[in-house]
Design a protein around this motif. Structure first.
Motif, PDB file in Angstrom:
ATOM      1  N   LYS A 180       0.832  -1.214   0.000  1.00 22.04           N
ATOM      2  CA  LYS A 180       0.000   0.000   0.000  1.00 22.04           C
ATOM      3  C   LYS A 180       0.861   1.257   0.000  1.00 22.04           C
ATOM      4  O   LYS A 180       0.522   2.240  -0.648  1.00 22.04           O
ATOM      5  N   GLU A 184       2.078   1.707  -3.379  1.00 21.73           N
ATOM      6  CA  GLU A 184       0.967   1.762  -4.331  1.00 21.73           C
ATOM      7  C   GLU A 184       1.133   0.756  -5.456  1.00 21.73           C
ATOM      8  O   GLU A 184       0.972   1.058  -6.630  1.00 21.73           O
ATOM      9  N   GLU A 235      -1.546  -8.788   0.065  1.00 23.46           N
ATOM     10  CA  GLU A 235      -0.702  -7.698   0.524  1.00 23.46           C
ATOM     11  C   GLU A 235       0.690  -8.231   0.848  1.00 23.46           C
ATOM     12  O   GLU A 235       0.827  -9.293   1.429  1.00 23.46           O
TER      13      GLU A 235
END
Length: 67
Positions: free
Chosen positions: A35, A38, A46
């Protein structure tokens, strides 16, 4: 140096531990995840990374989780 892959079936994670030499001297800790960078990952996976540097060697710990 080497990689160690461990599959934890109970929590469905993939862990990679890598040891590497540092050409110099440093002490530190880095953290990054998909995250923060990005990066689009498939199917909501993840990826997180902790990098530990201790004087003349370092350790990367990378693990993936299902979002």
């Amino acid at each position: 140096m080497g990689n160690l892959f461990v599959l934890l079936s109970k929590i469905k994670q993939m862990i990679s531990i890598t040891f590497f030499p540092i050409y110099g001297i440093t002490v530190g800790l880095n953290y990054c995840d998909s995250k923060l960078q990005e990066i689009e990952t498939p199917e909501g996976v993840e990826e997180r990374v902790i990098q530990i540097m201790l004087f003349v060697f370092g350790i990367n710990i990378v693990w993936q989780t299902n979002g």
